[in-house]
Design a protein around this motif. Structure first.
Motif, PDB file in Angstrom:
ATOM      1  N   ARG A  64      18.769  -2.080   8.291  1.00 23.14           N
ATOM      2  CA  ARG A  64      17.610  -1.366   8.841  1.00 23.14           C
ATOM      3  C   ARG A  64      16.642  -1.068   7.705  1.00 23.14           C
ATOM      4  O   ARG A  64      17.040  -0.824   6.565  1.00 23.14           O
ATOM      5  CB  ARG A  64      18.030  -0.096   9.556  1.00 23.14           C
ATOM      6  N   LEU A  65      15.382  -1.122   8.032  1.00 18.90           N
ATOM      7  CA  LEU A  65      14.326  -0.878   7.060  1.00 18.90           C
ATOM      8  C   LEU A  65      14.306   0.609   6.691  1.00 18.90           C
ATOM      9  O   LEU A  65      14.186   1.467   7.552  1.00 18.90           O
ATOM     10  CB  LEU A  65      12.980  -1.304   7.644  1.00 18.90           C
ATOM     11  N   VAL A  66      14.456   0.881   5.406  1.00 19.31           N
ATOM     12  CA  VAL A  66      14.452   2.254   4.911  1.00 19.31           C
ATOM     13  C   VAL A  66      13.064   2.630   4.409  1.00 19.31           C
ATOM     14  O   VAL A  66      12.575   3.728   4.651  1.00 19.31           O
ATOM     15  CB  VAL A  66      15.495   2.429   3.781  1.00 19.31           C
ATOM     16  N   SER A  67      12.408   1.696   3.714  1.00 17.74           N
ATOM     17  CA  SER A  67      11.084   1.967   3.172  1.00 17.74           C
ATOM     18  C   SER A  67      10.410   0.661   2.786  1.00 17.74           C
ATOM     19  O   SER A  67      11.045  -0.391   2.767  1.00 17.74           O
ATOM     20  CB  SER A  67      11.204   2.882   1.939  1.00 17.74           C
ATOM     21  N   TRP A  68       9.119   0.742   2.457  1.00 12.99           N
ATOM     22  CA  TRP A  68       8.385  -0.418   1.977  1.00 12.99           C
ATOM     23  C   TRP A  68       7.208   0.086   1.149  1.00 12.99           C
ATOM     24  O   TRP A  68       6.802   1.239   1.252  1.00 12.99           O
ATOM     25  CB  TRP A  68       7.924  -1.322   3.115  1.00 12.99           C
ATOM     26  N   ALA A  69       6.710  -0.794   0.313  1.00 12.43           N
ATOM     27  CA  ALA A  69       5.556  -0.459  -0.527  1.00 12.43           C
ATOM     28  C   ALA A  69       4.651  -1.679  -0.601  1.00 12.43           C
ATOM     29  O   ALA A  69       5.120  -2.816  -0.551  1.00 12.43           O
ATOM     30  CB  ALA A  69       6.004  -0.070  -1.938  1.00 12.43           C
ATOM     31  N   THR A  70       3.366  -1.417  -0.728  1.00 12.21           N
ATOM     32  CA  THR A  70       2.385  -2.474  -0.892  1.00 12.21           C
ATOM     33  C   THR A  70       1.849  -2.414  -2.314  1.00 12.21           C
ATOM     34  O   THR A  70       1.366  -1.371  -2.753  1.00 12.21           O
ATOM     35  CB  THR A  70       1.244  -2.313   0.122  1.00 12.21           C
ATOM     36  N   PHE A  71       1.977  -3.533  -3.028  1.00 17.18           N
ATOM     37  CA  PHE A  71       1.500  -3.615  -4.410  1.00 17.18           C
ATOM     38  C   PHE A  71       0.102  -4.229  -4.434  1.00 17.18           C
ATOM     39  O   PHE A  71      -0.116  -5.294  -3.868  1.00 17.18           O
ATOM     40  CB  PHE A  71       2.456  -4.472  -5.245  1.00 17.18           C
ATOM     41  N   HIS A  72      -0.809  -3.537  -5.075  1.00 18.43           N
ATOM     42  CA  HIS A  72      -2.186  -4.000  -5.200  1.00 18.43           C
ATOM     43  C   HIS A  72      -2.508  -4.440  -6.620  1.00 18.43           C
ATOM     44  O   HIS A  72      -3.639  -4.810  -6.906  1.00 18.43           O
ATOM     45  CB  HIS A  72      -3.154  -2.890  -4.770  1.00 18.43           C
ATOM     46  N   ARG A  73      -1.504  -4.374  -7.484  1.00 18.71           N
ATOM     47  CA  ARG A  73      -1.677  -4.781  -8.879  1.00 18.71           C
ATOM     48  C   ARG A  73      -0.622  -5.825  -9.211  1.00 18.71           C
ATOM     49  O   ARG A  73       0.550  -5.682  -8.838  1.00 18.71           O
ATOM     50  CB  ARG A  73      -1.510  -3.579  -9.794  1.00 18.71           C
ATOM     51  N   ALA A  74      -1.032  -6.842  -9.912  1.00 21.00           N
ATOM     52  CA  ALA A  74      -0.102  -7.897 -10.335  1.00 21.00           C
ATOM     53  C   ALA A  74       0.433  -7.543 -11.721  1.00 21.00           C
ATOM     54  O   ALA A  74      -0.316  -7.557 -12.696  1.00 21.00           O
ATOM     55  CB  ALA A  74      -0.797  -9.251 -10.365  1.00 21.00           C
TER      56      ALA A  74
END
Length: 135
Positions: A64-74
């Motif tokens: 089950r999905l616990v969390s997620w993050a979106t990265f805007h920097r490489a």
């Protein structure tokens, strides 16, 4: 398979079993032979009983999905073309938490607790990386 320019794992004695299973498209976790504790990422000793008798065993890949993050920097140049990219944290049915990327970007109906399934992407002839897709 095109040249893969992103960072690749350093396979060491502790992680070798994981990468062998991943290459066969099986998600695996380390299991203590003494007490049965399941762990990920790899460790030299069991945190529950301190035994160093550990093995890699396949797991279902469901969780089950616990969390997620979106990265805007490489943080590495090779990721620049993927911006923004998404990293997810999945709690496997068998207990351990595993981080990976979504298969096709962030799901439109993403939510905590969402059922997920591990799938693998062959990025080199020797390395397959886990990705997660809604189940």
């Amino acid at each position: 398979m095109p040249d893969y320019l992103k960072p690749l794992p350093d396979i060491d004695p502790y992680s070798k079993g994981y990468w062998m299973h991943a290459h066969a498209h099986r998600l695996s976790v380390q299991v203590c032979a003494e007490c049965g504790y399941r762990m990920f990422p790899p460790q030299p000793a069991c945190p529950a009983c301190l035994s160093d008798v550990l093995d890699w065993r396949p797991v279902s890949g469901r969780g089950r999905l616990v969390s997620w993050a979106t990265f805007h920097r490489a943080y590495w140049d090779a990721f620049r073309g993927d911006l923004p990219y998404h990293v997810c944290l999945v709690e496997l049915e068998e207990g351990p938490l595993v981080a990976g990327n979504f298969v096709a970007g962030i799901p439109e109906d993403v939510r905590m607790g969402m059922p997920m399934q591990a799938v693998f992407e062959d990025v080199t002839p020797a390395i397959s990386l886990v990705r997660f897709t809604p189940a």
